[in-house]
Motif scaffolding. Structure first.
Motif, PDB file in Angstrom:
ATOM      1  N   ASP A  72       1.962  -2.591  -6.714  1.00 10.56           N
ATOM      2  CA  ASP A  72       0.928  -2.042  -5.577  1.00 10.56           C
ATOM      3  C   ASP A  72       1.140  -3.051  -4.534  1.00 10.56           C
ATOM      4  OD1 ASP A  72      -0.727  -1.626  -3.671  1.00 10.56           O
ATOM      5  OD2 ASP A  72      -2.545  -1.525  -5.152  1.00 10.56           O
ATOM      6  N   ARG A 130      -0.407  -3.723  -1.734  1.00 10.85           N
ATOM      7  CA  ARG A 130      -1.621  -4.429  -1.505  1.00 10.85           C
ATOM      8  C   ARG A 130      -2.093  -5.430  -2.311  1.00 10.85           C
ATOM      9  NH1 ARG A 130      -5.333   0.620  -1.245  1.00 10.85           N
ATOM     10  NH2 ARG A 130      -4.144   0.843  -3.133  1.00 10.85           N
ATOM     11  N   GLN A 131      -1.678  -5.310  -3.621  1.00 11.87           N
ATOM     12  CA  GLN A 131      -2.148  -6.698  -4.488  1.00 11.87           C
ATOM     13  C   GLN A 131      -1.047  -7.723  -4.348  1.00 11.87           C
ATOM     14  OE1 GLN A 131      -3.898  -5.976  -8.042  1.00 11.87           O
ATOM     15  NE2 GLN A 131      -5.108  -4.213  -7.503  1.00 11.87           N
ATOM     16  N   ARG A 179       1.335  -1.521 -12.582  1.00 10.23           N
ATOM     17  CA  ARG A 179       0.517  -0.807 -11.412  1.00 10.23           C
ATOM     18  C   ARG A 179      -0.016  -1.870 -10.308  1.00 10.23           C
ATOM     19  NH1 ARG A 179      -3.972   2.603 -12.970  1.00 10.23           N
ATOM     20  NH2 ARG A 179      -5.101   0.426 -13.338  1.00 10.23           N
TER      21      ARG A 179
END
Ligand SMILES: Nc1ncnc2c1ncn2[C@@H]1O[C@H](COP(=O)(O)OP(=O)(O)OP(=O)(O)O)[C@@H](O)[C@H]1O
Ligand code: SF4
Ligand SMILES: [Mg+2]
Lengths: 522, 363, 319
Positions: free
Chosen positions: C314, C316-317, C310
């Motif tokens: 993701d 954004r990460q 995850r």
């Protein structure tokens, strides 16, 4: 306006002075060399514009000044940032050791103690001496807190002593004080004088909520005016014990003392004055111990009746928040103060942000593209507000944008950024009339002008190529792959920012010899 | 206040869910042969002859009508408290009476478990969420994952062995009883009226049916203390089971919010880091965490069944298991329905808390 | 106009394909960087590899079916004293390292063999549930309207009863056999995926490339397969990895409750733990604790892997 003479004066201390700032991001793809030796200064009362293409490092510059670079991945590597004369990066090397093994393998060894001290110092500087507003007002407000609470938070953080003083004055006010005030007030000649006098007095004595009532009483000027005044003042009093207000004030005062001591310590450290260092360390330790012993009981009490102690402070803070909201011309401040961010428009939020930023009369306000997310009419209003504020409160502003038209309208001076460097810096008229750096020239050409008919595609071509990748930036002058005047030296060496006269600075070998001396400009 | 309207709307939304829930249990019951449905309605201890009882059941369930109509008969029977009858060696009697008797015990377990897990997980999640990838973070995650990954009954067994009284002789740690709700030996001889049930011989406390609270109300502190000791191990097991879930979501929420713009604003205001975490980030991070509380509560109810079995704790779970093993259709139906109702109302509470925390959704 | 759009989209897709490969390599790199997720990946793979080896040739591991088990009971491998052998026992070869159960069945090979049954079961359950849920959720979200509303209400009903209890009730109605319980689990499991698929589809539907594709004239079915499903697959995969461990646990729980008839010679972790429980009280802990820890390690690893995935997937990460 800043006149020519004023700019020439050397003794004016800049509110912010940045020199050789290097900020990098250590990512899995490599080191992003976002800032590569940025230097500039902002003088009191001035609006400095910062322009450049997207990704050139404008926001990184602003966040570096505020020390808000997300760590990890980013870190300020070197440089100096003087805020109000104090170098916030003085102990940069003590905070962390950076070991670069390769582009993708960088170890940062942080020293918790120094970072903690740095954070402590910065939290006293941020929002107090320097404030910032951001591009996306709707994302920049905490979605689950009321606007009023968010503004009040800022006020309570930095003006507690002031508020406590006014509360203490109010609670200890004698009849004699009121009589004296009344006699003085009656002496004022005009209505405006009276207003000013009462305003100041009611601020000082923490009864500003009743200001209008007081004025009314004095203007009526009947026999029992003094009695009425006494009543109206008594209504403002709280039922919390004065002792707690005093304690709260003391606590805040000791914290400020700690802050001052830490500043002195940092200065001593940078001077390597070991005697002074030891003395200050000792003093800090003693102060900390004193705070711990004196206030531990109070903090325990605050756990239980904290809300009641905070109450008079919050009331005053709320009044100030309303005043600030009125200052930024918001429609219906009474409603706004109780609203959540999602209930307000972007323009209103940005006004609230400005109100929040101004809450403790900062010396400088950084505005990072404050109008990009807003529609055109709101943009104009926000710009007007900021301009007015600058004129009235003399707050300096660092105004970041990529809209040159806005720069022309707002700023006194302009700094042009390209790929992590300031490439040109000059008073605003000079830049538009007489741009020197090839990048600035291209940038100005890219503005659509009604008088010159240009093809839509030609406009985009006026600077060919795109912003370089900052992981492997071009060597020498970072603009060289796109520069129509590129010379051999441009790939080998990095041009320095040199003054070519009249406060106009350029970083380009067209205007500089390899030895750093200034070339005669034709 | 807008919150009130939100609550009213949310309560109205219960209606379709409740219809669905009863419909599902109805379908489950109707999937079995009719003869079974009727024969299990018979109360063997009743003085009425069997044939009369069956005729009564037939009329009650509307079996002469088409199946869709029967659903309404089923609903009406539910409303009139005719939930059928069950025969098992754990409990024999009307299903509803059994539920009345055992449900409070289960409620007692879940209340304590929910409170305990919230008290522990929120500070823990905040702490490790604000220090991503630190040693504390890794340790906290692995620990909460480990207890989550341990099958609940094994965890319960281990706790019984290590902390249970009498599981291992001479174990100094073994202070907690490992079965039942309280020590029956403590019941005074003429059994006080608050401890007797009007319709069964079992010990049922009044007025709340929750033995610990009732004992406190009637100043029998020995029984209250004993009751408390008895639920320690089951509650610990249940708590550990859902702890990891809350911690994990809170941590993710904290990390997510840490990168948000508004945190930058708060820092720019000069808010100290610990206040940012408590006042700004945690409040936002709790919002997504609350949304999964409903799911976690469902898994908690599933865990109750196991825990009650291990600890021989007379509650809904044990009732359900015994209904299954003794093929009592109405027992299974009743237990399923009650667990469903509990979950539906828990979700209602969760949604209200959610709306309370997040002003954006109450419009 | 449409032609220009279509051309643009084709160009974009070509670019995307080469970008995807790069993206995949980058993802791998990120997983390697995230040490905990990487450990999860390695352990999970090891468990699956053991199960696959067992499929290839059961003799490599030991007890894998009834006849093998009987061979242990009556054959050469039968442990001399026939009681529970205390681990660690190094004397009689690796079979006995972790001790034996009451019949002298060595725990280590039994456990390894159990992976075949347990992992097959849980992959079957989660995969079928995910498939049904994915299709229903994606389709209902894509078409919206009444279909979507009905789907939401149906999943609501399923979510209003605790999964374990609903599975038990369903299994009770259709008959308490091993297969039926698996079936009941599938019935209970699909709504989770329907919800997930739906919300993901909705978020993807709102992205503008679908509109662009529509403008370029591609059909709905094509849209679903080329744009929507790849977009929802990675978060679904995360959920999938988390559920795999949960199912084995729930199954073991049912066996413990005594509602699933257990085949005494079927190597299966739940059965092992249930049998082992009897001896716990005598301080003979290993017959239950060792399989429990074995299962625990698996659940932790898949969870860590899921968490890591995850984080890595993701956008954004990604920094
Ligand atoms: N958190 C981060 N991690 C990695 N790189 C970053 C990060 N933040 C900024 N950068 C890099 O720093 C460089 C400068 O970014 P910055 O945000 O300052 O641009 P900008 O001039 O403000 O552009 P814009 O006008 O779009 O706001 C960019 O190349 C960006 O990739
Ligand atoms: S230094 Fe060279 S490459 Fe850079 S702008 Fe000047 S002429 Fe162009
Ligand atoms: Mg920017």
């Amino acid at each position: 306006m800043i006149t020519e003479e004023q700019t020439k004066k050397e003794e004016i201390q800049p509110v912010v002075k940045v020199s050789n700032l290097v900020t990098q991001f250590f990512t899995y793809k490599g080191i992003v060399k976002a800032l590569d030796g940025v230097s500039f200064e902002i003088r009191p009362g001035e609006i400095l514009g910062l322009v450049g293409e997207s990704g050139c490092g404008k926001s990184v510059t602003a966040t570096s000044i505020m020390d808000l670079i997300p760590d990890p991945p980013g870190r300020i590597i070197s440089g100096e940032i003087y805020i109000d004369g104090f170098n916030t990066l003085a102990d940069l090397n003590r905070q962390a050791k950076i070991i670069i093994k390769s582009e993708t393998n960088v170890k940062v060894k942080r020293n918790k103690r120094y970072i903690k001290r740095h954070n402590f110092i910065m939290s006293h500087i941020r929002g107090n001496k320097i404030s910032m507003i951001f591009q996306e007002p709707s994302l920049s407000m905490n979605p689950v807190m009321r606007i009023g609470d968010q503004i009040m938070e800022a006020i309570l953080l930095h003006s507690k002593i002031e508020i406590a003083d006014s509360i203490i004055r109010r609670e200890t006010m004698t009849d004699e004080d009121i009589r004296k005030f009344y006699e003085d007030a009656v002496k004022t000649k005009t209505h405006l004088d009276l207003r000013g006098f009462v305003h100041k007095w009611s601020q000082d004595y923490g009864v500003a909520e009743a200001e209008d009532g007081i004025i009314e009483i004095i203007e009526r000027n009947d026999q029992n005016a003094i009695q009425e005044l006494k009543n109206i003042v008594a209504e403002q009093k709280t039922n919390i014990k004065l002792k707690y207000i005093q304690l709260e004030r003391e606590y805040e005062r000791y914290n400020n003392l700690l802050f001052d001591l830490n500043l002195q310590l940092m200065e001593a450290e940078s001077k390597n004055d070991s005697l002074k260092i030891n003395e200050l360390r000792e003093q800090i330790k003693r102060t900390q111990a004193y705070i711990r012993s004196k206030f531990s009981g109070y903090r325990l009490i605050k756990r239980f009746i904290g809300k009641r102690i905070e109450e008079p402070f919050r009331r005053e803070a709320r009044r100030r928040a309303l005043e600030l909201l009125k200052l930024v011309n918001i429609a219906g401040p009474d409603r706004v103060i109780n609203s959540y961010p999602h209930e307000l428009s972007g323009g209103m939020l940005q006004r609230s942000m400005i109100a929040m930023a101004l809450s403790s009369n900062p010396k400088i306000l950084i505005a990072d593209e404050p109008t990009t997310a807003l529609d055109v009419t709101t943009q104009a209003q926000i710009l007007d507000i900021m301009k007015d504020l600058n004129r009235v409160t003399k707050t300096s502003i660092l105004f970041i944008t990529h809209d040159l038209a806005v720069i022309a309208e707002m700023c006194h001076r302009v700094a042009v950024m390209y790929a992590g460097n300031i490439v040109e810096e000059a008073p605003v008229k000079e830049i538009f009339k007489n741009p020197k750096h090839p990048y600035t020239v291209g940038l100005l050409k890219a503005i659509p002008r009604p008088d010159v008919k240009v093809n839509k595609f030609e406009k985009l071509e006026s600077i060919k190529g795109s912003v370089p990748n900052l992981i492997n930036p071009p060597s020498g002058c970072r603009f060289n792959p796109r520069c129509p005047f590129k010379m051999d030296i441009c790939e080998r060496e990095k041009p320095k920012l040199v003054d070519i006269g009249g406060g106009h600075k350029v970083a380009c070998f067209l205007f500089e010899n390899a030895d750093g001396s200034r070339k005669e400009v034709e | 206040m807008e919150l009130r309207y939100f609550i009213i709307r949310r309560i109205l939304l219960l209606i379709p869910t409740l219809i669905g829930l009863t419909l599902l249990t109805f379908i489950l019951v109707r999937a079995l042969p009719t003869s079974l449905l009727l024969s299990q309605y018979v109360n063997p201890h009743s003085t009425l002859p069997r044939s009369v009882q069956i005729a009564h059941a037939k009329a009650l369930l509307g079996l002469n009508y088409p199946v869709p109509v029967q659903y309404f008969f089923y609903l009406s029977a539910l409303f009139h408290g005719e939930w059928g009858f069950m025969v098992s060696n754990f409990y024999t009697g009307p299903v509803l009476t059994g539920i009345e008797e055992f449900f409070p015990n289960t409620l007692q377990l879940t209340i304590f478990a929910v409170i305990l897990s919230i008290i522990i997980s929120i500070p823990l999640g905040t702490y490790i969420g604000s220090r991503p990838n630190s040693v504390a973070d890794h340790a906290g995650r692995i620990f909460s994952l480990a207890v989550y990954a341990m099958p609940a009954f094994v965890l319960a067994l281990v706790l019984q062995i290590v902390l249970g009284r009498g599981a291992i002789t001479g174990n100094p740690l073994g202070v907690f009883p490992i079965s039942g709700t309280f020590n029956y030996a403590l019941v005074p001889f003429p059994v006080p009226s608050w401890l007797t049930s009007p319709n069964t011989s079992a010990l049922v406390s009044h007025p709340t049916h929750l033995i610990i609270f009732d004992a406190l109300i009637h100043h029998n502190y020995a029984i209250a203390y004993s009751g408390l000791l008895h639920i320690v191990l089951p509650v610990i097991t249940l708590t550990l089971g859902i702890l990891a879930g809350i911690v994990r979501f809170l941590r993710a929420g904290m990390m997510d919010n840490m990168r948000q713009e508004y945190v930058k604003t708060a820092r720019a205001k000069g808010v100290p880091e610990n206040v940012i975490i408590k006042r700004h980030i945690r409040k936002n991070a709790l919002i997504p965490t609350v949304t999964v509380l409903g799911l976690l509560f469902a898994s908690l109810l599933g865990g109750v069944v196991l825990i009650e079995d291990v600890f021989d704790y007379p509650g809904m779970g044990l009732l359900g298991i015994n209904a299954i093993t003794s093929y009592s259709i109405y027992g299974v139906m009743g237990v399923t329905l009650v667990f469903g109702l509990v979950l539906v109302f828990a979700n209602l509470i969760v949604d209200v808390v959610y709306a309370f925390l997040d002003p954006r959704i109450r419009y | 106009m449409a032609e220009v759009e279509a051309f643009k989209i084709r160009r974009k897709e070509e670019k995307k394909r080469s970008a995807r490969m790069e993206d995949f390599l980058f993802t791998l790199k990120l997983i390697f960087h995230n040490r905990i997720a990487f450990a999860g990946l390695v352990i999970t793979l090891a468990y699956f590899i053991i199960a696959i080896i067992d499929y290839a040739d059961p003799r490599w591991l030991g007890v894998s079916n009834l006849s093998d088990a009987l061979a242990f009971l009556h054959g050469k491998a039968y442990y001399p004293s026939a009681t529970l052998v205390t681990p660690p026992t190094l004397a009689h070869g690796w079979y006995y390292w972790l001790g034996t159960t009451e019949y002298g069945i060595p725990i280590l090979p039994d456990m390894l063999a159990a992976l075949k049954v347990d992992l097959t079961l849980s992959v079957e359950i989660v995969l079928s549930g995910a498939l049904i849920g994915l299709i229903l959720g994606t389709v209902s979200a894509y078409y919206g309207g009444l279909i979507d509303e009905a789907m939401m209400r149906i999943t609501d009903i399923f979510f209003s009863i605790p999964a374990l209890i609903l599975a038990l009730a369903i299994a009770f109605i259709i008959g308490l056999t091993f297969t039926n319980i698996a079936l009941a689990f599938i019935i209970v499991w699909w709504p989770i995926y329907a919800r997930l698929g739906r919300s993901l589809t909705l978020s993807i539907k709102n992205m503008n490339f679908i509109e662009a594709a529509n403008a370029a004239g591609s059909s709905s079915a094509r849209n679903i397969f080329y744009h929507v499903i790849p977009g929802v697959l990675s978060p679904l995969f995360v959920q999938f990895s988390l559920d795999i461990g949960t199912v084995v646990q729930l199954f073991a729980a049912l066996e413990f409750l005594g509602v699933v008839p257990v085949d005494p010679f079927l190597p299966e972790l739940g059965r092992m733990m249930v049998w082992g429980e009897t001896y716990l009280i005598y301080g003979k802990w290993w017959a239950v604790i060792i399989p429990a820890i074995f299962l625990m390690i698996f659940t932790i690893s898949v969870s860590l892997l899921g968490d890591g995935l995850r984080d890595v997937l993701d956008p954004r990460q990604r920094r």
